[in-house]
Design a protein around this motif. Structure first.
Motif, mmCIF file in Angstrom:
data_model
loop_
_atom_site.group_PDB
_atom_site.id
_atom_site.type_symbol
_atom_site.label_atom_id
_atom_site.label_comp_id
_atom_site.label_asym_id
_atom_site.label_seq_id
_atom_site.Cartn_x
_atom_site.Cartn_y
_atom_site.Cartn_z
ATOM 1 N N ILE A 3 0.833 -1.203 0.000
ATOM 2 C CA ILE A 3 0.000 0.000 0.000
ATOM 3 C C ILE A 3 0.870 1.256 0.000
ATOM 4 C CG2 ILE A 3 -0.322 0.301 2.482
ATOM 5 C CD1 ILE A 3 -3.281 0.512 0.347
ATOM 6 N N LEU A 4 2.017 1.204 0.647
ATOM 7 C CA LEU A 4 2.920 2.358 0.671
ATOM 8 C C LEU A 4 3.466 2.669 -0.720
ATOM 9 C CD1 LEU A 4 4.324 4.458 2.419
ATOM 10 C CD2 LEU A 4 6.180 2.824 2.749
ATOM 11 N N SER A 5 3.850 1.655 -1.477
ATOM 12 C CA SER A 5 4.343 1.893 -2.840
ATOM 13 C C SER A 5 3.218 2.380 -3.744
ATOM 14 C CB SER A 5 4.984 0.628 -3.402
ATOM 15 O OG SER A 5 4.033 -0.413 -3.468
ATOM 16 N N ALA A 9 3.206 6.028 -5.710
ATOM 17 C CA ALA A 9 2.958 6.127 -7.146
ATOM 18 C C ALA A 9 1.773 7.045 -7.432
ATOM 19 C CB ALA A 9 2.716 4.740 -7.727
ATOM 20 N N LEU A 10 0.732 6.965 -6.625
ATOM 21 C CA LEU A 10 -0.436 7.824 -6.795
ATOM 22 C C LEU A 10 -0.075 9.290 -6.574
ATOM 23 C CD1 LEU A 10 -3.499 7.863 -7.293
ATOM 24 C CD2 LEU A 10 -3.779 7.716 -4.820
#
Length: 62
Positions: A3-5, A9-10
Motif C-alpha cells: 500500500i505504501l508503494s 505512485a499515486l
C-alpha cells in the motif's frame, strides 16, 4: 508495504498532472485562424470583435 508503494505512485501521478497548471492563463486571445485577424486599434466596420490579441491590438472576425 504494497500500500505504501501504491500511495507513492499515486502521489507522483497527481503531482505530475498538476505541473501543467503552473502558468496563469494569458489575457490575450489566440488570433489568426479560421477567418480571424489581429489589427491595431479597433476592428474595421463590418467585422466582429472577439477580444485582445496583443498590446493595443484587437482580434476580429471577418
Amino acid at each position: 508495504m504494497k500500500i505504501l508503494s501504491f500511495l507513492c505512485a499515486l502521489l507522483l501521478v497527481v503531482l505530475h498532472g498538476a505541473a501543467g497548471f503552473a502558468l496563469p492563463p494569458s489575457p490575450f486571445v489566440r488570433c489568426g485562424y479560421r477567418g480571424t485577424f489581429c489589427t491595431p486599434g479597433r476592428c474595421p466596420l463590418g467585422n466582429a470583435y472577439l477580444g485582445v490579441c496583443g498590446l493595443r491590438h484587437s482580434c476580429c472576425k471577418w
